[in-house]
Scaffold this motif. Structure first.
Motif, short mmCIF file in Angstrom:
data_model
loop_
_atom_site.label_atom_id
_atom_site.label_comp_id
_atom_site.label_asym_id
_atom_site.label_seq_id
_atom_site.Cartn_x
_atom_site.Cartn_y
_atom_site.Cartn_z
N VAL A 1 -2.24 3.61 9.45
CA VAL A 1 -1.72 3.11 7.93
C VAL A 1 -1.36 4.01 7.05
O VAL A 1 -2.58 4.23 6.63
N TYR A 2 -0.52 4.28 7.00
CA TYR A 2 -0.46 5.32 5.69
C TYR A 2 0.42 4.13 4.41
O TYR A 2 1.04 3.43 4.43
N GLU A 3 -0.33 4.77 3.00
CA GLU A 3 0.55 3.75 1.65
C GLU A 3 0.71 5.07 1.40
O GLU A 3 -0.09 5.77 0.47
N LEU A 4 2.24 4.92 1.09
CA LEU A 4 2.68 6.13 0.32
C LEU A 4 3.24 5.53 -1.21
O LEU A 4 3.82 4.47 -1.34
N ARG A 5 1.84 5.89 -2.78
CA ARG A 5 2.93 5.49 -3.35
C ARG A 5 3.09 6.52 -4.71
O ARG A 5 3.09 8.28 -4.67
N THR A 6 4.01 6.39 -5.47
CA THR A 6 4.88 6.86 -6.78
C THR A 6 4.58 6.04 -7.70
O THR A 6 4.97 4.83 -8.11
N ASP B 1 6.04 2.29 -7.66
CA ASP B 1 6.04 2.36 -5.51
C ASP B 1 5.51 2.52 -4.78
O ASP B 1 4.83 3.53 -5.38
N ASN B 2 5.29 1.81 -3.81
CA ASN B 2 4.69 2.07 -2.63
C ASN B 2 5.63 1.29 -1.87
O ASN B 2 6.00 0.76 -2.09
N ALA B 3 4.98 2.29 -0.74
CA ALA B 3 6.27 1.69 1.30
C ALA B 3 4.96 2.20 1.74
O ALA B 3 3.75 2.90 2.07
#
Length: 255
Positions: A47-52, A134-136
């Protein structure tokens, strides 16, 4: 009559039970739900979490200085794939990507993070410098595995596409991505689909040795018959897209 009704109900229950016991279809190409990925026999996907983070312009470098000094505390808790500042496609932004074994692992790390006094003290210093976050949560597509650049340096590109829902539209998009990757004007590092966050969105991470070579490579790729055909087939599924050019921070594992 009552016996007949009971037999009908029993027959329907057996039919429903059989439908529920059927294996979940495995998606070997295109986008897969987490259920399809788990049933593939290849094990649970990472699982990957992309944070901006959008940082206040006047405080951007203060944010980076605080983080560079203390980020090792956070990196001890889970695997950081990369941490970049956005050079083009957004100003005063940072993008970071984290890897987890599964969603339970992410939850455990969040608890550890909240209980770590040193890291929470660092967050208290960082938060006043941040305007928006933000995150996804992402899952890798079955035909894509995370890789690291063959050589350090250069530029990273994060591209994202929002597609219209529908499995029938996913195969053409896969063909387009793989055709571009095969052309080798850039190094494709990973492709993910959103599990939480904005849905029906795909993220791709590319590595470029040089941005001018990127432009020349894309111009040549636009004349390649395989890429042209794949792009025409996938174009109707595209709703929205964006691109960000990234520069790695000094502490980023991807350099």
């Amino acid at each position: 009559m009552r016996v007949t009704m009971l037999r009908q109900v029993s027959s329907r229950l057996q039919l429903l039970r059989g439908q529920l016991q059927r294996p979940v279809p495995v998606c070997r190409s295109g986008f897969c739900s987490s259920a399809a990925l788990r049933s593939s026999g290849d094990g649970q996907p990472k699982v990957y979490e992309l944070r901006t983070y959008h940082v206040k312009p006047a405080l951007f470098w203060e944010f980076m200085e605080i983080l560079e000094e203390k980020v090792h505390l956070r990196m001890d808790m889970s695997k950081m794939v990369g941490f970049w500042r956005v050079d083009m496609g957004g100003l005063n932004q940072v993008v970071h990507l984290w890897e987890y074994d599964d969603f339970a692992h992410r939850t455990a790390v969040a608890k550890t993070r909240s209980a770590h006094t040193g890291w929470m003290s660092t967050l208290n210093k960082l938060l006043p410098t941040v305007e928006h976050q933000d995150n996804a949560l992402l899952l890798p597509l079955p035909w894509s595995q995370l890789k690291y650049p063959d050589t350090p340096g250069g530029w990273y590109e994060l591209r994202s596409y929002r597609l219209t829902p529908g499995v029938h539209l996913q195969e053409p998009f896969r063909k387009t991505i793989q055709a571009r990757a095969a052309f080798k004007y850039a190094d494709l590092l990973g492709v993910w689909s959103s599990e939480f966050g904005e849905l029906n969105r795909v993220y791709m991470l590319w590595h470029h040795k040089d941005l001018d070579q990127r432009m020349l490579g894309r111009a040549k790729a636009a004349q390649d018959p395989a890429i042209v055909a794949a792009s025409r087939e996938s174009a109707p599924s595209l709703v929205h897209q964006w691109s960000k050019i990234l520069l790695p921070s000094p502490f980023s594992p991807m350099q």
